[in-house]
Design an enzyme around this catalytic site. Structure first.
Site, short mmCIF file in Angstrom:
data_model
loop_
_atom_site.label_atom_id
_atom_site.label_comp_id
_atom_site.label_asym_id
_atom_site.label_seq_id
_atom_site.Cartn_x
_atom_site.Cartn_y
_atom_site.Cartn_z
N THR A 48 38.89 4.58 -14.02
CA THR A 48 38.52 3.57 -15.03
C THR A 48 39.07 2.19 -14.67
O THR A 48 38.71 1.21 -15.31
CB THR A 48 39.06 3.94 -16.42
OG1 THR A 48 40.48 3.95 -16.38
CG2 THR A 48 38.54 5.30 -16.87
N GLY B 188 -0.01 -6.53 -1.08
CA GLY B 188 0.79 -7.07 0.02
C GLY B 188 0.25 -8.41 0.47
O GLY B 188 -0.85 -8.81 0.08
N CYS C 234 -5.16 -4.28 -5.28
CA CYS C 234 -5.19 -5.66 -4.81
C CYS C 234 -5.46 -5.69 -3.30
O CYS C 234 -6.59 -5.49 -2.89
CB CYS C 234 -3.90 -6.38 -5.19
SG CYS C 234 -4.12 -8.16 -5.25
N HIS D 133 -3.82 -5.49 -10.58
CA HIS D 133 -2.70 -4.55 -10.42
C HIS D 133 -2.58 -3.66 -11.66
O HIS D 133 -1.82 -3.99 -12.58
CB HIS D 133 -1.39 -5.31 -10.22
CG HIS D 133 -1.30 -6.02 -8.92
ND1 HIS D 133 -0.78 -5.42 -7.80
CD2 HIS D 133 -1.67 -7.26 -8.55
CE1 HIS D 133 -0.82 -6.28 -6.79
NE2 HIS D 133 -1.36 -7.40 -7.22
N GLU E 83 -0.98 -1.03 -12.03
CA GLU E 83 0.35 -0.41 -12.16
C GLU E 83 1.23 -1.08 -13.21
O GLU E 83 2.10 -0.43 -13.79
CB GLU E 83 1.06 -0.39 -10.79
CG GLU E 83 1.45 -1.73 -10.19
CD GLU E 83 0.37 -2.35 -9.30
OE1 GLU E 83 -0.82 -2.01 -9.49
OE2 GLU E 83 0.72 -3.19 -8.44
N1 GLN Z 1 -2.75 -11.09 -0.02
C1 GLN Z 1 -3.86 -10.78 -0.88
C2 GLN Z 1 -4.31 -11.98 -1.67
O1 GLN Z 1 -3.58 -12.92 -1.85
C3 GLN Z 1 -3.53 -9.62 -1.79
C4 GLN Z 1 -2.48 -9.96 -2.80
C5 GLN Z 1 -1.85 -8.74 -3.42
O2 GLN Z 1 -2.00 -7.63 -2.93
N2 GLN Z 1 -1.13 -8.94 -4.50
O3 GLN Z 1 -5.41 -11.99 -2.16
#
Ligand code: GLN
Length: 555
Positions: free
Chosen positions: A189, A355, A382, A508, A510
């Site tokens: 602790t 990405g 995306c 997205h 998610e």
């Molecule tokens: N690079 C891609 C764009 O700008 C996809 C973006 C992403 O996957 N968030 O459209």
């Protein structure tokens, strides 16, 4: 009068301060209280949007298009609320505002200082969440650990909040860690005591200490912490690492934390906690013993936090489909070098998440090809939707030329190209197509079947988009543009006709998934993956394959 609960961290980072705060938020919501959240990040970036995922993990996008800390994802998932731009404030944001005001002449004659100008701006931001949300309780978490130089102005602002709004309206929760010494088999602790002393040096006396540990915490330790840190025994909360993330609210409830907070803040409106649905969900998680392996193909896979919401959304879909989703992390860069392909064996689905930049993109295109040719369920998010379109165009045109201008600015076939309003932009921060936009679904498509709706709202974060000059050609070859912006100009969802489930979204999904309400696209994707798994296992056992429970195909 809004009540404020301030969370600080001690001893080490990554003890789960955000998850703990989010879990407490769920306990307050379960008592009928409205909750709003805020994360104060001491770094100097204006927002995490421009940071590498290796540095920061995922960038979580809110409905109103803010690029924020991934802890806000925990808040949204645990409490089932929508965070906003006001929910994430960084040192950079605070200074940018104060400096802009100074340049305008708002403080003419004054010397601008950390106290009071910076601290006042921090407090203004904290009160803004309360004003905007009108919530009963605002949870405010400060990033980092007590003792960090850069978090001092935030700590000072929190300290001042108590004299500004009163003791009965503020609660300081300090989340610490008890290290385990394996040689003597005991938890320690002392670091907690030091951390509390540090906090008191700043002028904050914690009301609650949440002691995180990886091992059972004996009662004596609780007594000791209470004694040395001058906190009531009832307010020292043991929080042992849970095997199930979403069980943390229930574990905290058992410690009496929820009732203590209600008493201490005199939240008269609070009802008895209603957690039966949450308990059912945990029971369902415990009963889902069958594993299913899903591959996530990305370039930041060494750091799983870079895909936090994707992994959680898969997990949520697993709960509703009675499966324990096991993620196979596949490095897209390896695929380009011909490595990593053994990881595909036994996968029942592939996710290619978002990405940026050229590195590893060809590997993602190869993964999309593998999913298409082997009829393995594929969900593209995306960039994952963009590579799916590039791959299909390469197949249809019998050429390697189709590409996104993000990766090859001179490509002969720019299947993915820059949105018109993005051409002249010079600033990289906060200038993408961000936040919630409507998407109209094509009746009869897999997307429409998954959502069971005609119009949906989804969150975006991208610069590039599908190039409409290729629509007809790809459509003729079997691609369905099943989600479009209501004016018909932007492709939001693409799917393949002749495939059990190959679908990509420009948005997205998610970010909107919840443990007790999986996102429809993740749910439909996993349902098809489960059907494939069952078929595969039945074939291996020599029994006739179970009829694939396929999502309604395009007629
Ligand atoms: N690079 C891609 C764009 O700008 C996809 C973006 C992403 O996957 N968030 O459209």
């Amino acid at each position: 009068m809004t009540k404020y609960i301030f969370f600080t961290g001690g001893v080490v980072s990554s003890v789960g301060k955000g998850v703990t705060a989010a879990a407490l938020g769920r306990l307050l919501k379960a008592r009928g209280l409205s909750v709003a959240v805020q994360k104060l990040d001491p770094y100097i970036n204006v927002d995490p949007g421009t940071m590498s995922p290796y540095q920061h993990g995922e960038v979580f996008v809110t409905e109103d298009g803010a690029e924020t800390d991934l802890d806000l994802g925990h808040y949204e998932r645990f409490i089932d609320i929508n965070a906003s731009q006001a929910s994430n404030v960084t040192t950079g944001r605070v200074y940018a505002e104060v400096i802009a005001r100074e340049r305008r002449g708002d403080y003419l004659g004054g010397t601008i200082q950390v106290i009071p100008h910076i601290t006042n701006e921090i407090k203004r931001n904290i009160r803004l969440v309360a004003e905007k949300s009108q919530a009963d309780v605002v949870l405010v978490e400060v990033g980092g650990t007590v003792g960090d130089i850069e978090s001092l102005p935030f700590m000072e602002a929190l300290r001042q909040m108590r004299s500004d709004v009163g003791r009965k309206n503020t609660l300081y929760v300090h989340v610490t860690f008890l290290p385990y010494i394996s040689a003597s088999r005991e938890l320690k602790t002392k670091p907690t005591q030091h951390s509390v002393r540090e906090l008191r040096g700043i002028g904050i006396h914690p009301d609650v200490i949440i002691a995180r540990a990886d091992h059972h915490i004996p009662k004596e330790h609780i007594k000791k912490i209470a004694l040395f840190c001058d906190v009531r025994k009832r307010a020292v909360i043991p929080a042992v690492t849970s095997d199930i993330l979403y069980n943390i609210p229930l574990l905290l409830e058992e410690t009496g934390l929820g009732d203590y907070v209600i008493d201490r803040l005199k939240l008269k409106k609070a009802n008895a906690p209603e957690l039966s649905d949450w308990q059912k969900m945990i029971a369902k998680i415990r009963s889902s013993k069958t594993k299913i392996r899903i591959g996530i193909v990305g370039k930041y896979v060494e750091l799983h936090d870079a895909y936090m919401s994707v992994r959680e959304a898969l997990y949520h879909a697993g709960i509703s489909n009675g499966r324990d989703v096991e993620v196979e992390w596949i490095h897209s860069g390896d695929l380009e070098k011909g490595k990593g392909w053994t990881q595909f064996e036994g996968l029942d689905g592939i996710v290619v998440p978002g990405g940026f930049g050229e590195r590893g993109v060809e590997g993602k295109i190869l993964a999309a090809r593998w999913a298409r040719e082997n009829k393995v369920p594929y969900l593209g998010l995306c960039l994952g939707m963009q590579v799916m379109c590039i791959e299909f165009a390469r197949h249809v045109l019998h050429s390697d030329e189709p590409n996104s201008t993000e990766f090859d600015s001179h490509t002969e076939h720019p299947v993915i190209s820059l949105m018109p309003d993005q051409h002249a932009l010079e600033d990289m921060g906060g200038t993408m197509r961000l936040g919630s936009y409507p998407c109209a679904l094509m009746p009869g498509s897999k997307a429409a079947a998954a959502y069971d709706a005609e119009l949906v709202q989804e969150r975006h974060r991208h610069r590039w988009e599908f190039n409409n000059s290729y629509r007809n050609e790809l459509e003729a070859a079997g691609m369905v543009f099943s989600g479009l912006s209501p004016d018909g100009r932007l492709v939001e969802i693409a799917e393949l006709k002749d495939h059990p489930f190959m679908l990509g979204s420009q948005f997205h999904p998610e970010f909107k998934s919840r443990p007790n309400r999986p996102h429809p696209l993740f749910d439909a994707f996993l349902r098809t993956a489960v059907a494939r798994q069952e078929g595969r296992l039945a074939a291996a056992n020599g029994t006739p394959p179970v009829e694939a429970e396929e999502v309604t195909a395009v007629s």
